[in-house]
Enzyme design. Structure first.
Site: not given
Length: 336
Positions: A150, A167, A262
């Protein structure tokens, strides 16, 4: 071509259970709930079957029996400053009841497949879902470790979060970093079902956008994290080896790999909600998945935060294609 080293935890025939989780309640941007549908429509099921896996498609969970409660959390002053401060933090959370209910449902689905000897592949959806996927894994494999890929740490607590978007908080619930509920009817009790992941069984790769409060949490709890600085310094091969040495030194623990797209540089995966430049290259992301597969210890995989609503058609196609290829790499696809 595919490579199929023996998996130490999965029975034969090796079976993947694909769970589509079109959920966006842990963050405010529309479209991330469409990610799983695009991944499946891109042919992911057939691609996994071509690698030699038996595939069970669990469908796209619509959470039909879960209605979003009103977003606002009403709290009344108690006169106790500590309790009032805690309640004020709780009131900032976005849709906590909805997120808790959906993630609990996901935990049960992942657990059911894991107990049948399947390897659950959960397609998100936003990364709050990892509260559920990892809890489901830990219910079945209580010694499992987590490798979290991440750009963000996703470990804000109810006190440290600025946005209230859950999140960005799933790991604080999994590591039990939030304070106990101030009363039996507190919203926090709705997260009591979340399994406990010990901090020493978590490792990050790819971090580069970490909130100040999260940095303090990582240091306080001595959580191992390899940012892009370490990737640049040591190379991805050494970083993956060091990450495994930390959470799985004897190479005997089941691995849950949770991959937020991402983590990749926006030039590689542009269609995601919180892109941050300076991320993993195409090959670095795939190497991580290949190396985890080679351990023979992978028991669960998340692919999260593909958002087809946030870019042009070409960028969406590129991101979906990368998402599919990451899954294939984690399940044994090789370059030769």
């Amino acid at each position: 071509m595919s490579s199929t080293p023996s998996n130490k935890f999965l029975p034969s025939p090796k079976t993947v259970a694909i769970l589509g989780c079109p959920f966006s309640g842990g963050q405010p941007k529309l479209g991330v709930d469409k990610g799983p549908i695009h991944l499946v429509q891109a042919g992911l099921i057939n691609q996994v079957e071509e690698l030699g896996w038996r595939v069970v498609f669990d469908g796209h969970h619509q959470f039909e029996d879960i209605s979003p409660p009103p977003n606002g959390i009403q709290v009344n002053a108690t006169g106790d400053p500590a309790v009032d401060t805690l309640n004020a933090s709780i009131a900032r959370l976005r849709s906590p009841l909805f997120v808790a209910q959906v993630c609990e449902s996901v935990a049960s689905a992942v657990q059911a497949h894991a107990e049948m000897g399947h390897l659950p592949v959960t397609l998100g959806g936003d990364h709050s879902l990892a509260m559920g996927t990892i809890s489901g894994t830990l219910r079945t494999y209580d010694q499992a470790c987590v490798i979290w890929i991440d750009a963000h740490a996703d470990i804000n607590t109810i006190h440290s979060t600025d946005s209230g978007n859950i999140h960005g908080m799933p790991l604080s619930f999994l590591l039990k970093l939030n304070p106990p509920a101030p009363s039996p009817d507190s919203v926090l009790t709705k997260f009591d079902w979340v399994s406990h992941l010990p901090a020493e069984r978590l490792v990050y790769i790819g971090l580069r956008d970490v909130d100040k409060g999260e940095k303090e949490i990582l240091k306080k709890h001595r959580i191992k994290a390899f940012s892009m600085h370490e990737v640049d310094r040591y190379g991805i091969g050494k970083v993956v080896e060091m990450a495994l040495d930390h959470v799985n030194p004897q190479r005997d623990r089941p691995i849950h790999l949770s991959f937020d797209v991402d983590a990749l540089d926006p030039s590689v995966a542009p269609s995601t909600g919180t892109p941050v430049r300076g991320g993993l290259t195409f090959r670095e992301g795939h190497y991580i998945c290949e190396a985890i597969h080679e351990t023979g210890l992978l028991v669960a995989l998340d692919l999260m935060e593909v958002n087809p609503a946030l870019a042009d058609a070409e960028s969406v196609h590129q991101t979906v294609a990368v998402g599919c290829s990451l899954v294939r790499s984690a399940l044994g696809e090789t370059l030769l």
